[in-house]
Design a protein around this motif. Sequence first.
Motif, PDB file in Angstrom:
ATOM      1  N   PRO A  30      56.946  24.738  39.808  1.00 13.87           N
ATOM      2  CA  PRO A  30      58.043  23.783  40.854  1.00 13.87           C
ATOM      3  C   PRO A  30      59.756  24.061  40.093  1.00 13.87           C
ATOM      4  O   PRO A  30      59.798  24.671  41.060  1.00 13.87           O
ATOM      5  N   GLY A  31      59.524  24.093  38.806  1.00 15.59           N
ATOM      6  CA  GLY A  31      60.886  24.461  38.177  1.00 15.59           C
ATOM      7  C   GLY A  31      61.895  25.636  38.769  1.00 15.59           C
ATOM      8  O   GLY A  31      62.884  26.198  39.664  1.00 15.59           O
ATOM      9  N   GLN A  32      61.157  26.919  38.604  1.00 14.16           N
ATOM     10  CA  GLN A  32      61.248  28.031  39.663  1.00 14.16           C
ATOM     11  C   GLN A  32      61.549  28.078  40.704  1.00 14.16           C
ATOM     12  O   GLN A  32      61.939  28.740  41.268  1.00 14.16           O
ATOM     13  N   ALA A  33      60.629  27.302  41.320  1.00  9.16           N
ATOM     14  CA  ALA A  33      60.633  27.244  42.611  1.00  9.16           C
ATOM     15  C   ALA A  33      62.026  26.454  43.275  1.00  9.16           C
ATOM     16  O   ALA A  33      62.579  27.587  43.806  1.00  9.16           O
ATOM     17  N   ARG A  34      62.471  25.519  42.107  1.00  6.77           N
ATOM     18  CA  ARG A  34      64.429  24.997  42.871  1.00  6.77           C
ATOM     19  C   ARG A  34      65.376  26.390  42.237  1.00  6.77           C
ATOM     20  O   ARG A  34      66.149  25.930  42.771  1.00  6.77           O
ATOM     21  N   GLN A  35      64.186  26.988  41.381  1.00  9.64           N
ATOM     22  CA  GLN A  35      65.553  27.984  40.565  1.00  9.64           C
ATOM     23  C   GLN A  35      66.013  28.890  41.698  1.00  9.64           C
ATOM     24  O   GLN A  35      67.139  29.345  42.249  1.00  9.64           O
ATOM     25  N   LEU A  36      64.890  29.736  42.743  1.00 11.35           N
ATOM     26  CA  LEU A  36      64.866  30.573  44.201  1.00 11.35           C
ATOM     27  C   LEU A  36      65.724  30.263  44.351  1.00 11.35           C
ATOM     28  O   LEU A  36      66.889  30.644  45.832  1.00 11.35           O
ATOM     29  N   VAL A  37      65.654  28.734  45.781  1.00 10.65           N
ATOM     30  CA  VAL A  37      65.943  28.248  46.033  1.00 10.65           C
ATOM     31  C   VAL A  37      67.499  28.064  46.717  1.00 10.65           C
ATOM     32  O   VAL A  37      68.575  28.503  46.882  1.00 10.65           O
ATOM     33  N   ARG A  38      67.981  27.881  44.627  1.00 12.71           N
ATOM     34  CA  ARG A  38      69.562  28.016  44.477  1.00 12.71           C
ATOM     35  C   ARG A  38      70.283  29.378  43.790  1.00 12.71           C
ATOM     36  O   ARG A  38      70.834  29.429  44.824  1.00 12.71           O
ATOM     37  N   ALA A  39      68.885  29.992  44.525  1.00 11.73           N
ATOM     38  CA  ALA A  39      69.493  31.373  44.298  1.00 11.73           C
ATOM     39  C   ALA A  39      70.202  32.052  45.780  1.00 11.73           C
ATOM     40  O   ALA A  39      70.426  32.718  45.387  1.00 11.73           O
ATOM     41  N   PRO A  54      65.135  24.001  54.390  1.00  9.72           N
ATOM     42  CA  PRO A  54      63.989  23.199  54.164  1.00  9.72           C
ATOM     43  C   PRO A  54      63.408  24.043  53.479  1.00  9.72           C
ATOM     44  O   PRO A  54      62.603  22.589  52.256  1.00  9.72           O
ATOM     45  N   ALA A  55      63.775  24.865  52.697  1.00 12.18           N
ATOM     46  CA  ALA A  55      63.444  25.783  51.438  1.00 12.18           C
ATOM     47  C   ALA A  55      63.679  24.480  50.425  1.00 12.18           C
ATOM     48  O   ALA A  55      62.692  24.602  49.652  1.00 12.18           O
ATOM     49  N   SER A  56      65.000  24.406  50.081  1.00 15.58           N
ATOM     50  CA  SER A  56      64.677  23.360  49.306  1.00 15.58           C
ATOM     51  C   SER A  56      64.633  22.087  49.138  1.00 15.58           C
ATOM     52  O   SER A  56      63.826  21.773  48.122  1.00 15.58           O
ATOM     53  N   VAL A  57      64.378  21.603  50.455  1.00 18.48           N
ATOM     54  CA  VAL A  57      63.854  20.403  50.631  1.00 18.48           C
ATOM     55  C   VAL A  57      62.326  20.391  50.249  1.00 18.48           C
ATOM     56  O   VAL A  57      61.808  19.346  49.438  1.00 18.48           O
ATOM     57  N   LEU A  58      61.249  21.339  50.619  1.00 19.28           N
ATOM     58  CA  LEU A  58      60.290  21.946  49.782  1.00 19.28           C
ATOM     59  C   LEU A  58      59.853  21.584  48.974  1.00 19.28           C
ATOM     60  O   LEU A  58      59.435  21.298  47.713  1.00 19.28           O
ATOM     61  N   ALA A  59      60.648  22.642  48.213  1.00 19.94           N
ATOM     62  CA  ALA A  59      61.127  23.144  46.828  1.00 19.94           C
ATOM     63  C   ALA A  59      60.895  21.720  45.944  1.00 19.94           C
ATOM     64  O   ALA A  59      60.446  21.086  45.071  1.00 19.94           O
ATOM     65  N   ALA A  60      62.418  20.506  45.735  1.00 26.17           N
ATOM     66  CA  ALA A  60      62.412  19.361  45.264  1.00 26.17           C
ATOM     67  C   ALA A  60      60.731  18.171  45.603  1.00 26.17           C
ATOM     68  O   ALA A  60      60.988  18.162  45.102  1.00 26.17           O
ATOM     69  N   ALA A  61      60.258  18.476  46.746  1.00 28.40           N
ATOM     70  CA  ALA A  61      59.678  17.808  47.501  1.00 28.40           C
ATOM     71  C   ALA A  61      58.594  17.635  46.518  1.00 28.40           C
ATOM     72  O   ALA A  61      57.765  16.853  46.044  1.00 28.40           O
ATOM     73  N   TYR A  62      58.106  19.032  46.315  1.00 27.46           N
ATOM     74  CA  TYR A  62      56.319  19.542  45.343  1.00 27.46           C
ATOM     75  C   TYR A  62      56.928  19.052  43.695  1.00 27.46           C
ATOM     76  O   TYR A  62      55.727  18.375  43.885  1.00 27.46           O
ATOM     77  N   GLN A  63      58.464  19.304  43.655  1.00 25.51           N
ATOM     78  CA  GLN A  63      58.499  18.958  42.304  1.00 25.51           C
ATOM     79  C   GLN A  63      58.399  17.431  42.470  1.00 25.51           C
ATOM     80  O   GLN A  63      58.078  16.747  41.420  1.00 25.51           O
ATOM     81  N   SER A  64      59.725  16.311  42.827  1.00 28.94           N
ATOM     82  CA  SER A  64      58.881  15.264  42.760  1.00 28.94           C
ATOM     83  C   SER A  64      57.828  14.570  43.252  1.00 28.94           C
ATOM     84  O   SER A  64      57.644  13.052  42.028  1.00 28.94           O
ATOM     85  N   LEU A  65      56.653  14.880  44.084  1.00 26.96           N
ATOM     86  CA  LEU A  65      55.451  14.706  44.142  1.00 26.96           C
ATOM     87  C   LEU A  65      54.999  15.057  43.377  1.00 26.96           C
ATOM     88  O   LEU A  65      54.455  13.793  42.507  1.00 26.96           O
ATOM     89  N   TYR A  66      54.688  16.116  42.878  1.00 19.89           N
ATOM     90  CA  TYR A  66      53.226  16.085  41.523  1.00 19.89           C
ATOM     91  C   TYR A  66      53.919  16.148  40.297  1.00 19.89           C
ATOM     92  O   TYR A  66      53.095  16.028  39.191  1.00 19.89           O
ATOM     93  N   GLN A  67      55.487  15.997  40.115  1.00 22.15           N
ATOM     94  CA  GLN A  67      55.364  16.153  38.205  1.00 22.15           C
ATOM     95  C   GLN A  67      55.474  14.540  38.203  1.00 22.15           C
ATOM     96  O   GLN A  67      55.526  13.702  37.865  1.00 22.15           O
ATOM     97  N   ASP A  68      56.631  13.791  39.781  1.00 20.90           N
ATOM     98  CA  ASP A  68      56.883  12.042  39.434  1.00 20.90           C
ATOM     99  C   ASP A  68      56.238  11.427  40.079  1.00 20.90           C
ATOM    100  O   ASP A  68      56.484  10.130  39.458  1.00 20.90           O
ATOM    101  N   GLY A  69      54.692  12.070  41.115  1.00 20.13           N
ATOM    102  CA  GLY A  69      54.814  10.909  41.884  1.00 20.13           C
ATOM    103  C   GLY A  69      55.239   9.972  42.701  1.00 20.13           C
ATOM    104  O   GLY A  69      54.553   9.420  43.096  1.00 20.13           O
ATOM    105  N   ASP A  70      56.900  10.714  42.899  1.00 17.81           N
ATOM    106  CA  ASP A  70      57.585   9.733  44.208  1.00 17.81           C
ATOM    107  C   ASP A  70      56.945  10.435  45.824  1.00 17.81           C
ATOM    108  O   ASP A  70      57.219  10.723  46.295  1.00 17.81           O
ATOM    109  N   VAL A  71      56.408   9.240  45.868  1.00 20.50           N
ATOM    110  CA  VAL A  71      56.370   9.251  47.768  1.00 20.50           C
ATOM    111  C   VAL A  71      57.265   8.641  48.432  1.00 20.50           C
ATOM    112  O   VAL A  71      56.597   8.387  49.843  1.00 20.50           O
ATOM    113  N   ARG A  72      57.882   7.655  47.714  1.00 28.78           N
ATOM    114  CA  ARG A  72      59.034   7.381  48.696  1.00 28.78           C
ATOM    115  C   ARG A  72      59.812   7.792  49.429  1.00 28.78           C
ATOM    116  O   ARG A  72      60.359   8.359  50.531  1.00 28.78           O
ATOM    117  N   SER A  73      60.737   8.297  48.352  1.00 22.85           N
ATOM    118  CA  SER A  73      61.835   9.149  48.514  1.00 22.85           C
ATOM    119  C   SER A  73      61.292  10.624  49.628  1.00 22.85           C
ATOM    120  O   SER A  73      62.288  10.443  49.723  1.00 22.85           O
TER     121      SER A  73
END
Length: 944
Positions: free
Chosen positions: A428-437, A447-466
């Motif tokens: 997920p970290g690399q995904a966000r770097q690619l989007v920022r590039a 949408p790509a940046s939203v996807l990358a951020a959401a993957y990281q927030s969901l699977y690493q932090d368990g954030d379902v609300r935001s």
Amino acid sequence: MVGREDERAELAAFVASATGRALVLRGEAGVGKSSLLGHGAALAEREGHAVVRAAGVEAESALPYAGLHQLLHPLLDGAARLDDGSRALLDAVFGAGSAQRGAQDGPPSVMALGIAVLRLLSLASARRPLLLVLDDGQWLDDSSADVCGFVGRRLAGGAAGPVKLLVSVRTDAVSRFDTAALPELPVAALADEDAAHLLDHRYPDLGRGLRRIVLDQARGNPLALLELPAHLASRASDGLPVEDLADGNGVPLPRRLQGLFGTRIAALDERVREELLKGALDGAGTPGRAGAVPGARYRMRNADAAVAAGLLDTGAVAGEFVFRHPLVRSAVVQMATPEQRRAAHLALARLHRGNLERRATHLAAATAGPDEDVAGILEAAAESATRRGGALSAVTWLTRAAELSEDPADRSRRLADAAFVAGHAARPGQARQLVRADPAPGAAGSPASVLAAAYQSLYQDGDVRSTHRQVSAAIEKLRDELRDELRDELRGEPRHEPGAGPATGPEEVLTRLVVLLLAISQYSGDPVAWERTHALLASMPGLVTERARLYSATWSDVTRYGAPWAEPVRQAAAHLPDLEPWDVTRLGVAAYHLDMLDLYRPHLQRIVERELETGAVAAGMVMLHQITLDRTAVGEWAEAEETGQRGLDLALEHGHHLFAAQSRAYLAQLAALRGRTGRARDLRSEVEAWARPRGLGFLTQLADSAGATAALGSGDHEAAYLHAVGITPPGTFRPYAYQAPRTLLDLVEAALHTGRAGEARAHALAARDAGLPAVSPRLALITHGALAMTAEDVREAAETVERAASQPDAARFPFELARIRLAHGIRVSHVQDRAAARRYLAPAAEAFERLGAAGWTGRARAALGATGVPPRAPVPDPASLTWQERRIADLAASGLTNKEIGSRMHLSPRTVGSHLYRTFPKLGITTRAALRDALSRTEREARV
């Protein structure tokens, strides 16, 4: 020193010998010869030997007697006691004044000088034994080597007293020791187990991916095992993903390792070096592995000179050259200039014109500037690689395709695709770097940046609300844009920007967002979130794919929406090899809810290893979950626990804390089923503590389910009831509570045993009225079972039990079937004859025993005993304990904790616990307190 038991034994015997001896250690560069020489020298010093050390020096290999002088210099003070002739010979070769000037007949013969050296050694060993240690003997000048060979051949005969000569030489360098006829001890690479032990000892905190690369590349070479980790770790810390450090071209080498082969490579003819470079860049001679680019590799030609130099070997195929060691390949690539590498890549791309992925590999490296044709080839290769387990390669190719894109829109699209695949590859970290590039305007909110951020927030932090809010907003925005485009198209205006590829247009991006929103909603388990999700999907008629509708129905509330999708999920199982790995796992989730994972499991087991190694690692972890679930369902509980533990370890390694909590929940359910109440409680508490504050209803329901199962197994029916009604109230199935139908029997049994017969019957009837039998085979089985348990008439109950047992797939769910038979057998024993009860109780007891369901086995055996069947004691099977299991059991019986045992045996406390839980059923016990008696009993029986 790690390993080397045979070599150390040989050296010990060599040192302990009462007579003189000589021994040559022969092995490749870096294999550990110097360490063995040091070990031999230390042994000799402990035994009272005088030790003289010397080393051949390549820069002095042309100086006559330079090596001999280095070896004998510490002993030359004793030359004064030699006879005049011997002393004169030594003075002559070592340039001692008048003696040298008086030598008129040229250099002395090897025999004459050798005899003088033997006399000097005899004098030096008069007081105590002497050991001469010569490292890098291949660099000794020829004159010195000839004399050492002469001396060594005569030491065994006692020509110099208790003198020993220990020499090391490299197999890949020609020296006079090759023909010296001295005893030799081959020094090979470390065995795999010893190599892993050495690496873990020196680098205990090395990551799993980097560890695998080092072991693969070093191939048992100790120098490489010690040098590579720090060098590669520094490269990885610069931002290069660990998996990208090694490919078919080898790894970047530190100077010391490059120097092992650099001189020999540089000495080759330019055409031979070109052949080696093309072979190295195309992975010639490398063994196949998961994710490797398919197709025949380049065959090097006219490279006999490289064989003679010890750089290549002849392979199993006639005329095929292979690199002697992976480090040779790395050195060849590293020594070539960038221009030479590009030229070789271009030649290989032309050679592999018919192989999409192999051609793409070389075009990516050979192309310097923007090139849309090459970018298109890379994009197509990435899609091909993803479907065969090469998602990591796909990320690299898509990123390179973006760099080579001529149109900014294509660049953004390819970066978005790379980020999407990287997210599924557990990066997920690399995904966000690619989007920022992406330099395009508005890329930060794409949408790509939203996807990358959401993957990281969901699977690493368990954030379902935001994440639910963010992804919903992105879907609404893209939905509106697509509607505008559709209106433009109806007016005759072009719908997409020129150059936009069809592979991932806006519709595909929308689908990715929709599926992610469905996953977020599933983990939340919140009815409000699900209602919002369904409302959003309903606002997009024509834009939601059929597959997304399937996921929406089966993942949300299988009781209400699942039945119509059973056949599509069944049919999809036949086409899994054609799907990308994340689509396989999404369908697998639907299959789980519909209780048909058995159709998917063979494919999952075939591909999970490749995905975990080089593919979509996150999808691979989901596959482990699904294999665990199916093994649990069919009664393969020991295997399910191993798979579940592996999934937990991988999730923790990759920082996927959501998956880690999910793995713990599945392991808690397994522990509960097997009567390991303490372990189930501990795991369930971990899940609860992490999931409940985050609003992860999916996981808290799993925790409640494990709690209900554990309580039922231990006979605490009130606690079981409270856990079960925490999932759904009796008489109804709470919307979007996916564990509600799965815990039907738990609630019914708990209610019956706590005097709530009305609630139990109401719940069984609610299951029937909700149409659960039409949803899945398992739900049909347990619905009939619940109706049988709560039926007032015994005859009606018997008929319903037979209906349950006659379900086509009833045998596939042995635990549920045994529960139904046990409950009915107990009822029959109270109102009918004992023989009729035994018909149900006997198969139930056998099933529970076979499964290893400790609490349930005891209850079934007790009920069977009440019908007149003699009780049968559990049969311990101590012979099946492994050495490690027996050692852990002994330590646990002595009162040590898991942490204390782990400290003694160099294991983690979790691993100790896992071994103990496998030990209990083998000893016929269910608690730690019973270990001492069980072990004592088996020892007594063994003596008898």
